[in-house]
Design a protein around this motif. Structure first.
Motif, mmCIF file in Angstrom:
data_model
loop_
_atom_site.group_PDB
_atom_site.id
_atom_site.type_symbol
_atom_site.label_atom_id
_atom_site.label_comp_id
_atom_site.label_asym_id
_atom_site.label_seq_id
_atom_site.Cartn_x
_atom_site.Cartn_y
_atom_site.Cartn_z
ATOM 1 N N LEU A 1 36.827 35.773 47.469
ATOM 2 C CA LEU A 1 36.620 34.485 48.132
ATOM 3 C C LEU A 1 36.637 33.341 47.124
ATOM 4 C CD1 LEU A 1 33.822 35.307 50.739
ATOM 5 C CD2 LEU A 1 36.304 35.498 50.955
ATOM 6 N N ASP A 2 36.680 33.692 45.848
ATOM 7 C CA ASP A 2 36.693 32.697 44.773
ATOM 8 C C ASP A 2 38.139 32.387 44.395
ATOM 9 O OD1 ASP A 2 36.343 31.110 42.572
ATOM 10 O OD2 ASP A 2 35.354 32.648 41.350
ATOM 11 N N PRO A 3 38.639 31.208 44.783
ATOM 12 C CA PRO A 3 40.024 30.860 44.467
ATOM 13 C C PRO A 3 40.332 30.915 42.969
ATOM 14 C CG PRO A 3 39.115 29.280 46.015
ATOM 15 C CD PRO A 3 37.981 30.159 45.559
ATOM 16 N N VAL A 4 39.355 30.656 42.126
ATOM 17 C CA VAL A 4 39.575 30.678 40.682
ATOM 18 C C VAL A 4 39.930 32.088 40.216
ATOM 19 C CG1 VAL A 4 38.482 30.283 38.435
ATOM 20 C CG2 VAL A 4 38.097 28.680 40.304
ATOM 21 N N ARG A 5 39.316 33.094 40.831
ATOM 22 C CA ARG A 5 39.624 34.483 40.464
ATOM 23 C C ARG A 5 41.064 34.826 40.859
ATOM 24 N NH1 ARG A 5 35.439 39.124 41.194
ATOM 25 N NH2 ARG A 5 34.837 38.192 39.237
ATOM 26 N N VAL A 6 41.475 34.383 42.042
ATOM 27 C CA VAL A 6 42.845 34.648 42.487
ATOM 28 C C VAL A 6 43.831 33.925 41.580
ATOM 29 C CG1 VAL A 6 44.477 34.359 44.391
ATOM 30 C CG2 VAL A 6 42.130 35.081 44.865
ATOM 31 N N GLN A 7 43.550 32.669 41.266
ATOM 32 C CA GLN A 7 44.441 31.920 40.383
ATOM 33 C C GLN A 7 44.464 32.538 38.982
ATOM 34 O OE1 GLN A 7 42.625 28.128 41.165
ATOM 35 N NE2 GLN A 7 44.282 27.506 42.537
ATOM 36 N N GLY A 8 43.347 33.119 38.561
ATOM 37 C CA GLY A 8 43.304 33.812 37.277
ATOM 38 C C GLY A 8 44.219 35.031 37.267
ATOM 39 N N PHE A 9 44.334 35.701 38.399
ATOM 40 C CA PHE A 9 45.249 36.840 38.494
ATOM 41 C C PHE A 9 46.699 36.373 38.371
ATOM 42 C CE2 PHE A 9 48.020 39.480 41.162
ATOM 43 C CZ PHE A 9 47.934 40.672 40.470
ATOM 44 N N LEU A 10 46.989 35.222 38.935
ATOM 45 C CA LEU A 10 48.358 34.706 38.914
ATOM 46 C C LEU A 10 48.717 34.063 37.571
ATOM 47 C CD1 LEU A 10 48.405 33.132 42.485
ATOM 48 C CD2 LEU A 10 49.421 35.309 41.774
ATOM 49 N N ASP A 11 47.728 33.802 36.730
ATOM 50 C CA ASP A 11 47.947 33.172 35.422
ATOM 51 C C ASP A 11 48.242 34.252 34.378
ATOM 52 O OD1 ASP A 11 48.079 31.474 33.283
ATOM 53 O OD2 ASP A 11 45.933 31.013 33.257
ATOM 54 N N ILE A 12 49.429 34.844 34.461
ATOM 55 C CA ILE A 12 49.746 35.977 33.586
ATOM 56 C C ILE A 12 49.964 35.580 32.129
ATOM 57 C CG2 ILE A 12 50.635 37.447 35.422
ATOM 58 C CD1 ILE A 12 53.449 36.588 34.622
ATOM 59 N N PHE A 13 50.223 34.298 31.863
ATOM 60 C CA PHE A 13 50.437 33.860 30.482
ATOM 61 C C PHE A 13 49.216 33.162 29.900
ATOM 62 C CE2 PHE A 13 54.799 33.903 32.292
ATOM 63 C CZ PHE A 13 55.270 34.952 31.534
ATOM 64 N N GLY A 14 48.159 33.070 30.678
ATOM 65 C CA GLY A 14 46.936 32.414 30.207
ATOM 66 C C GLY A 14 45.791 33.413 30.177
ATOM 67 N N ARG A 15 44.712 33.067 30.823
ATOM 68 C CA ARG A 15 43.532 33.945 30.873
ATOM 69 C C ARG A 15 43.653 34.829 32.106
ATOM 70 N NH1 ARG A 15 38.059 31.119 29.463
ATOM 71 N NH2 ARG A 15 37.564 33.223 30.142
ATOM 72 N N TRP A 16 44.446 35.861 32.009
ATOM 73 C CA TRP A 16 44.746 36.749 33.136
ATOM 74 C C TRP A 16 43.510 37.543 33.541
ATOM 75 C CZ3 TRP A 16 45.996 42.266 33.607
ATOM 76 C CH2 TRP A 16 46.516 42.585 34.866
ATOM 77 N N ASP A 17 43.246 37.582 34.858
ATOM 78 C CA ASP A 17 42.122 38.329 35.424
ATOM 79 C C ASP A 17 42.699 39.453 36.281
ATOM 80 O OD1 ASP A 17 39.913 39.332 36.751
ATOM 81 O OD2 ASP A 17 39.295 37.412 37.607
ATOM 82 N N PRO A 18 42.626 40.707 35.836
ATOM 83 C CA PRO A 18 43.261 41.813 36.568
ATOM 84 C C PRO A 18 42.471 42.312 37.786
ATOM 85 C CG PRO A 18 42.156 42.659 34.637
ATOM 86 C CD PRO A 18 42.013 41.164 34.594
ATOM 87 N N SER A 19 41.329 41.712 38.102
ATOM 88 C CA SER A 19 40.478 42.258 39.163
ATOM 89 C C SER A 19 41.183 42.330 40.519
ATOM 90 C CB SER A 19 39.174 41.476 39.270
ATOM 91 O OG SER A 19 39.419 40.113 39.506
ATOM 92 N N LEU A 20 42.057 41.370 40.822
ATOM 93 C CA LEU A 20 42.774 41.409 42.097
ATOM 94 C C LEU A 20 43.665 42.645 42.178
ATOM 95 C CD1 LEU A 20 43.478 40.113 44.804
ATOM 96 C CD2 LEU A 20 45.163 38.714 43.622
ATOM 97 N N ALA A 21 44.213 43.100 41.076
ATOM 98 C CA ALA A 21 45.048 44.308 41.080
ATOM 99 C C ALA A 21 44.238 45.522 41.516
ATOM 100 C CB ALA A 21 45.649 44.539 39.693
ATOM 101 N N PHE A 22 42.976 45.603 41.097
ATOM 102 C CA PHE A 22 42.126 46.719 41.510
ATOM 103 C C PHE A 22 41.786 46.637 42.999
ATOM 104 C CE2 PHE A 22 41.295 46.417 36.918
ATOM 105 C CZ PHE A 22 41.674 47.698 36.560
ATOM 106 N N VAL A 23 41.541 45.422 43.483
ATOM 107 C CA VAL A 23 41.284 45.232 44.913
ATOM 108 C C VAL A 23 42.525 45.632 45.714
ATOM 109 C CG1 VAL A 23 40.779 43.507 46.701
ATOM 110 C CG2 VAL A 23 39.564 43.441 44.520
ATOM 111 N N LEU A 24 43.682 45.205 45.251
ATOM 112 C CA LEU A 24 44.939 45.548 45.914
ATOM 113 C C LEU A 24 45.171 47.055 45.908
ATOM 114 C CD1 LEU A 24 47.575 44.735 47.262
ATOM 115 C CD2 LEU A 24 48.553 44.414 44.999
#
Length: 143
Positions: free
Chosen positions: A28-51
């Protein structure tokens, strides 16, 4: 399409479980989703585990459903019949992806995020519903 009371109760329960899962996973945190999409910056892989978890659950559900003659609370399965990859599908997918990347929300998490009481989410949902209504009111020949 009218629904019976048991269908409505099951739909409400499924939606509540989905919303709880989104909340529990932090989606529900848009920042976490945007972090997943930021593959060249501070990438957050948590959405991949949810998926991955969602794909596993869906895979099991589809395997079980294929063994059933019909759904438990309906006469027939209502599966999509269109199989073509056409311009409306490509354009719609691109718009969905752009909106998801900019806002960090897609329809399911946006609706669940309304429970947080943020005006930004309410604005997103209002814009989303407006787009859906406008799409449905476009003449068929334009679609």
């Amino acid at each position: 399409m009218s629904r019976s009371l048991p269908q409505a109760i099951v739909a409400l329960g499924a939606g509540a479980i989905f919303g709880f899962g989104l909340s529990l996973s932090g989606m529900l945190d848009p920042v976490r989703v945007q972090g997943f999409l930021d593959i060249f910056g501070r990438w957050d892989p948590s959405l991949a585990f949810v998926l991955a978890g969602a794909v596993i659950v869906a895979f099991i559900g589809v395997r079980i459903a294929r063994r059933l003659a019909h759904p438990v609370l309906d006469k027939d399965f209502h599966l999509p019949v269109a199989r073509a990859i056409d311009p409306p599908l490509i354009i719609g997918s691109a718009l969905f992806g752009i909106g998801w990347g900019l806002a960090g929300l897609c329809p399911g998490p946006a609706l669940a995020s309304l429970s947080l009481g943020l005006w930004q989410t309410a604005l997103f949902v209002a814009a989303m519903i407006t787009g859906m209504v406008l799409h449905d009111r476009l003449p068929a020949r334009r679609r």
